[in-house]
Design an enzyme around this catalytic site. Structure first.
Site, short mmCIF file in Angstrom:
data_model
loop_
_atom_site.label_atom_id
_atom_site.label_comp_id
_atom_site.label_asym_id
_atom_site.label_seq_id
_atom_site.Cartn_x
_atom_site.Cartn_y
_atom_site.Cartn_z
N ASP A 12 38.93 43.75 33.43
CA ASP A 12 39.74 43.87 32.20
C ASP A 12 40.35 42.50 31.87
OD1 ASP A 12 41.44 43.83 34.43
OD2 ASP A 12 42.97 45.09 33.50
N HIS A 250 45.32 37.50 41.90
CA HIS A 250 44.80 38.70 42.57
C HIS A 250 43.28 38.84 42.49
CE1 HIS A 250 48.97 40.21 42.51
NE2 HIS A 250 49.00 39.77 41.26
C1 BDR Z 1 46.10 43.40 38.75
O1 BDR Z 1 46.68 43.83 37.53
C2 BDR Z 1 46.25 43.02 36.48
O2 BDR Z 1 47.29 42.67 35.61
C3 BDR Z 1 45.59 41.81 37.09
O3 BDR Z 1 44.53 41.35 36.30
C4 BDR Z 1 45.11 42.30 38.43
O4 BDR Z 1 43.81 42.85 38.35
C5 BDR Z 1 47.21 42.97 39.69
O5 BDR Z 1 48.09 44.02 39.93
CA CA Z 2 42.42 42.53 36.35
#
Ligand code: BDR
Ligand code: CA
Length: 327
Positions: A12, A250
């Site tokens: 996403d 992340h």
């Molecule tokens: C996840 O949430 C999204 O906002 C980031 O892209 C990542 O995949 C981290 O909690």
């Molecule tokens: Ca993400």
């Protein structure tokens, strides 16, 4: 091409998704079969162009598929995610990348159908990486569970077993966004497919520093410059919203846990049970019983930095060794 690791990326994008995708595209040991988009950080009409921007930027011919525009339980209710999304990622969802895009690589196959097609084509050979909510994966399971059992592995950015959540006290964003989808993925697939959760326990153990990101911007060519640019907003948000000086990227860390397992310093096998009651909605809870997933608990900062820089800056291996030697 044949001995490359075949991967599908469900995503996403998302600034950290963008960093993850750029890293996967730069990694010559990978054959990225497709990029599958899902509503999450932003709405589907915003995140899909971000994936298209990145394949255009890299001048690659990789299909980009649209997936679900809403959470599983909202399908059929005419509810689609608005674009308010997560402010962490900026109005365009990718830190104001300013990149042009075309529909050159936009596929007309739905994400879950593409996933199933590719698994049928390469049974037991595909590693699926998920960087967003698990809605597309759950839809593929609902359509054809037997085929989904023929994934080789699934590496999920999501969850938190021992740390506080980043969306509620209990839940990490990707899992919180569609906990019913995550429940289907764990309950239906974990006994058949190697499943790894790279959750907040692991990702927050590694904070990349400003000098590491700046170095990539200085020496990483146009790819490095783009990464540094989109991370600017991300790092500002980490400081001003969370008091963290640096970047917990992340989704990038998730890709590197799969492609460079030496970055993993601590892992645990746990039995994961998804919580969907209102208070704990989206919690990935470790419960008694036969372990069914691997949870990454700690990432080695220096090893991750080296793996990342060496992947992006293929032509500057010695420089990376000089500036960031093995600890
Ligand atoms: C996840 O949430 C999204 O906002 C980031 O892209 C990542 O995949 C981290 O909690
Ligand atoms: Ca993400």
């Amino acid at each position: 091409m044949d001995n490359k690791r075949k991967i599908l990326i469900d995503t996403d994008p998302g600034i950290d998704d963008g960093c993850a995708i750029l890293c996967a595209l730069a990694d010559e040991s990978l054959d990225v079969l497709g990029i599958l988009c899902v509503a999450g950080n932003k709405s589907l009409p915003v995140v899909t162009p971000n994936a298209l921007r990145l394949v255009d930027f890299e001048n690659r011919d990789i299909p980009v598929c649209k997936g679900s525009a809403c959470k599983l339980k909202e399908i059929g209710l005419n509810i689609v995610q608005e674009n308010e999304g997560v402010e962490f990622h900026g109005a365009d969802g990718m830190g104001g990348s300013g990149l042009e895009y075309t529909d050159r690589c936009l596929s007309d196959v739905k994400a879950w159908d593409f996933m199933l097609e590719k698994i049928k084509q390469y049974p037991d050979e595909i590693d699926l990486i998920t960087l967003g909510p698990l809605t597309n994966v759950a839809l593929a399971i609902q359509k054809d569970l037997e085929t989904m059992k023929h994934l080789r592995s699934i590496t999920i950015m999501g969850g938190s077993f021992e740390r506080k959540g980043n969306t509620t006290d209990y839940a990490e964003y990707n899992i919180w966004f569609d906990a019913e989808a995550a429940e289907i993925v764990v309950n239906e697939l974990a006994d058949y497919v190697d499943m790894t959760f790279v959750g907040l326990d692991g990702t927050h153990s590694c904070v990349l520093s400003f000098d590491e990101v700046a170095f990539l911007g200085f020496e990483g060519g146009r790819r490095g410059e783009l990464i540094q640019r989109i991370l600017k907003l991300y790092m500002e948000n980490y400081w001003f919203k969370d008091g963290i000086l640096g970047a917990v990227i992340h989704d990038l860390f998730t890709v590197l846990c799969l492609t460079h397992p030496e970055v993993i310093e601590e892992e645990k096998m746990v039995r994961c049970q998804l919580q969907t009651d209102p208070e704990h909605y989206g919690q990935t809870k470790a419960v008694e019983g036969k372990p069914n997933v691997r949870a990454i608990m700690k990432i080695n900062h220096r090893k991750l930095t080296r793996a990342w820089l060496k992947t992006i800056m293929k032509d500057k291996q010695e420089l990376v060794d000089q500036v960031f030697p093995e600890a």
